[in-house]
Scaffold this motif. Structure first.
Motif, PDB file in Angstrom:
ATOM      1  N   GLU A  30      32.771  32.181  50.184  1.00  0.00           N
ATOM      2  CA  GLU A  30      31.947  32.873  49.208  1.00  0.00           C
ATOM      3  C   GLU A  30      32.008  34.389  49.384  1.00  0.00           C
ATOM      4  O   GLU A  30      31.756  35.127  48.449  1.00  0.00           O
ATOM      5  N   ALA A  31      32.352  34.848  50.587  1.00  0.00           N
ATOM      6  CA  ALA A  31      32.312  36.286  50.869  1.00  0.00           C
ATOM      7  C   ALA A  31      33.227  37.075  49.949  1.00  0.00           C
ATOM      8  O   ALA A  31      32.907  38.188  49.558  1.00  0.00           O
ATOM      9  N   ALA A  32      34.353  36.500  49.572  1.00  0.00           N
ATOM     10  CA  ALA A  32      35.282  37.214  48.710  1.00  0.00           C
ATOM     11  C   ALA A  32      34.662  37.518  47.353  1.00  0.00           C
ATOM     12  O   ALA A  32      35.002  38.496  46.715  1.00  0.00           O
ATOM     13  N   ASP A  33      33.754  36.664  46.880  1.00  0.00           N
ATOM     14  CA  ASP A  33      33.123  36.856  45.583  1.00  0.00           C
ATOM     15  C   ASP A  33      31.812  37.623  45.684  1.00  0.00           C
ATOM     16  O   ASP A  33      31.175  37.861  44.676  1.00  0.00           O
ATOM     17  N   ASP A  34      31.398  37.992  46.875  1.00  0.00           N
ATOM     18  CA  ASP A  34      30.073  38.565  47.060  1.00  0.00           C
ATOM     19  C   ASP A  34      30.152  40.030  47.462  1.00  0.00           C
ATOM     20  O   ASP A  34      29.438  40.472  48.343  1.00  0.00           O
ATOM     21  N   THR A  35      31.046  40.774  46.842  1.00  0.00           N
ATOM     22  CA  THR A  35      31.144  42.198  47.122  1.00  0.00           C
ATOM     23  C   THR A  35      30.977  42.951  45.810  1.00  0.00           C
ATOM     24  O   THR A  35      31.939  43.436  45.236  1.00  0.00           O
ATOM     25  N   ASN A  36      29.741  42.987  45.339  1.00  0.00           N
ATOM     26  CA  ASN A  36      29.483  43.617  44.054  1.00  0.00           C
ATOM     27  C   ASN A  36      28.139  44.329  44.060  1.00  0.00           C
ATOM     28  O   ASN A  36      27.378  44.245  44.999  1.00  0.00           O
ATOM     29  N   ILE A  37      27.901  45.008  42.959  1.00  0.00           N
ATOM     30  CA  ILE A  37      26.596  45.594  42.675  1.00  0.00           C
ATOM     31  C   ILE A  37      26.120  44.899  41.405  1.00  0.00           C
ATOM     32  O   ILE A  37      26.781  44.985  40.364  1.00  0.00           O
ATOM     33  N   THR A  38      25.035  44.180  41.498  1.00  0.00           N
ATOM     34  CA  THR A  38      24.497  43.477  40.345  1.00  0.00           C
ATOM     35  C   THR A  38      23.380  44.319  39.745  1.00  0.00           C
ATOM     36  O   THR A  38      22.441  44.697  40.443  1.00  0.00           O
ATOM     37  N   LEU A  39      23.505  44.604  38.461  1.00  0.00           N
ATOM     38  CA  LEU A  39      22.510  45.403  37.754  1.00  0.00           C
ATOM     39  C   LEU A  39      22.013  44.585  36.572  1.00  0.00           C
ATOM     40  O   LEU A  39      22.783  44.236  35.685  1.00  0.00           O
ATOM     41  N   GLU A  40      20.727  44.261  36.614  1.00  0.00           N
ATOM     42  CA  GLU A  40      20.113  43.457  35.557  1.00  0.00           C
ATOM     43  C   GLU A  40      19.172  44.324  34.729  1.00  0.00           C
ATOM     44  O   GLU A  40      18.285  44.979  35.279  1.00  0.00           O
ATOM     45  N   LEU A  41      19.366  44.327  33.413  1.00  0.00           N
ATOM     46  CA  LEU A  41      18.395  44.926  32.502  1.00  0.00           C
ATOM     47  C   LEU A  41      17.299  43.887  32.356  1.00  0.00           C
ATOM     48  O   LEU A  41      17.483  42.863  31.723  1.00  0.00           O
ATOM     49  N   ASN A  42      16.159  44.150  32.981  1.00  0.00           N
ATOM     50  CA  ASN A  42      15.108  43.142  33.087  1.00  0.00           C
ATOM     51  C   ASN A  42      14.090  43.210  31.960  1.00  0.00           C
ATOM     52  O   ASN A  42      13.640  42.177  31.472  1.00  0.00           O
ATOM     53  N   ASN A  43      13.718  44.440  31.533  1.00  0.00           N
ATOM     54  CA  ASN A  43      12.662  44.542  30.530  1.00  0.00           C
ATOM     55  C   ASN A  43      12.640  45.943  29.926  1.00  0.00           C
ATOM     56  O   ASN A  43      13.020  46.917  30.567  1.00  0.00           O
ATOM     57  N   LEU A  44      12.182  46.007  28.694  1.00  0.00           N
ATOM     58  CA  LEU A  44      11.853  47.266  28.034  1.00  0.00           C
ATOM     59  C   LEU A  44      10.456  47.096  27.473  1.00  0.00           C
ATOM     60  O   LEU A  44      10.176  46.092  26.818  1.00  0.00           O
ATOM     61  N   ALA A 136      32.887  47.488  41.057  1.00  0.00           N
ATOM     62  CA  ALA A 136      32.124  46.378  41.627  1.00  0.00           C
ATOM     63  C   ALA A 136      30.903  46.004  40.783  1.00  0.00           C
ATOM     64  O   ALA A 136      30.197  45.058  41.112  1.00  0.00           O
ATOM     65  N   LEU A 137      30.661  46.726  39.702  1.00  0.00           N
ATOM     66  CA  LEU A 137      29.458  46.507  38.897  1.00  0.00           C
ATOM     67  C   LEU A 137      29.533  45.216  38.082  1.00  0.00           C
ATOM     68  O   LEU A 137      30.509  44.965  37.387  1.00  0.00           O
ATOM     69  N   GLU A 138      28.480  44.419  38.201  1.00  0.00           N
ATOM     70  CA  GLU A 138      28.295  43.225  37.373  1.00  0.00           C
ATOM     71  C   GLU A 138      26.953  43.364  36.680  1.00  0.00           C
ATOM     72  O   GLU A 138      25.938  43.582  37.333  1.00  0.00           O
ATOM     73  N   THR A 139      26.952  43.254  35.357  1.00  0.00           N
ATOM     74  CA  THR A 139      25.727  43.451  34.595  1.00  0.00           C
ATOM     75  C   THR A 139      25.225  42.148  33.987  1.00  0.00           C
ATOM     76  O   THR A 139      26.023  41.288  33.603  1.00  0.00           O
ATOM     77  N   THR A 140      23.913  42.026  33.927  1.00  0.00           N
ATOM     78  CA  THR A 140      23.259  40.897  33.263  1.00  0.00           C
ATOM     79  C   THR A 140      22.028  41.441  32.542  1.00  0.00           C
ATOM     80  O   THR A 140      21.583  42.551  32.816  1.00  0.00           O
ATOM     81  N   THR A 141      21.474  40.642  31.651  1.00  0.00           N
ATOM     82  CA  THR A 141      20.258  41.053  30.965  1.00  0.00           C
ATOM     83  C   THR A 141      19.337  39.858  30.757  1.00  0.00           C
ATOM     84  O   THR A 141      19.803  38.734  30.584  1.00  0.00           O
TER      85      THR A 141
END
Length: 149
Positions: A30-44, A136-141
């Motif tokens: 799993e370590a190979a897939d776990d080198t990121n920065i996760t940024l979630e747009l949670n609320n406005l 490394a950025l991964e975005t979610t909302t």
């Protein structure tokens, strides 16, 4: 005849590769897939100043980030650029999730149709290479607003 020889050679080799991969500890796989920065747009949500934007951010890189800021573009309901701003998420320790809120003056939350991460404005940490924070950025909302890079 040649294909038979190739298959005879490759079949045992494929078995060795499969067994070697299966023998790795789960964390190493799993370590190979776990080198990121996760940024979630949670609320406005509306605020006295305009719009309070809430993000959740997690640094899963191999190092802490002393500096992390993203250039963000806000689009209006017509898909036109409303403004470009820099949001500072610093500092971010390794493997820690943080909540960051930004009160954006003069922005009406219902008018925001899209939030784009344009680039990393700053990214610094021990042994952090140039460009890492955008690659490394991964975005979610969790909103209905389009969000990404």
């Amino acid at each position: 005849m040649r294909n038979h020889i190739v298959r005879k050679f490759l079949a045992p080799l494929a078995s060795v590769v499969i067994l070697a991969t299966a023998a790795l500890p789960a964390g190493a796989q799993e370590a190979a897939d776990d080198t990121n920065i996760t940024l979630e747009l949670n609320n406005l949500s509306p605020s006295e100043a305009g719009c309070l934007v809430t993000f959740m951010v997690r640094n899963s890189l191999d190092a802490a980030l002393d500096q992390l800021a993203y250039e963000v573009v806000l689009f209006d309901g017509k898909g036109l650029v409303d403004r470009m701003i820099v949001l500072d998420f610093s500092p971010l320790v390794k493997d820690k999730t943080r909540v960051r809120q930004f009160d954006l003056d003069g922005i009406s939350c219902p008018d925001v149709s899209r939030v784009l991460i344009n680039d990393a404005a700053s990214c610094a940490g021990q042994d952090v290479a140039d460009g890492t924070c955008i690659r490394a950025l991964e975005t979610t909302t969790r909103t209905e607003i389009e969000f990404g890079s």
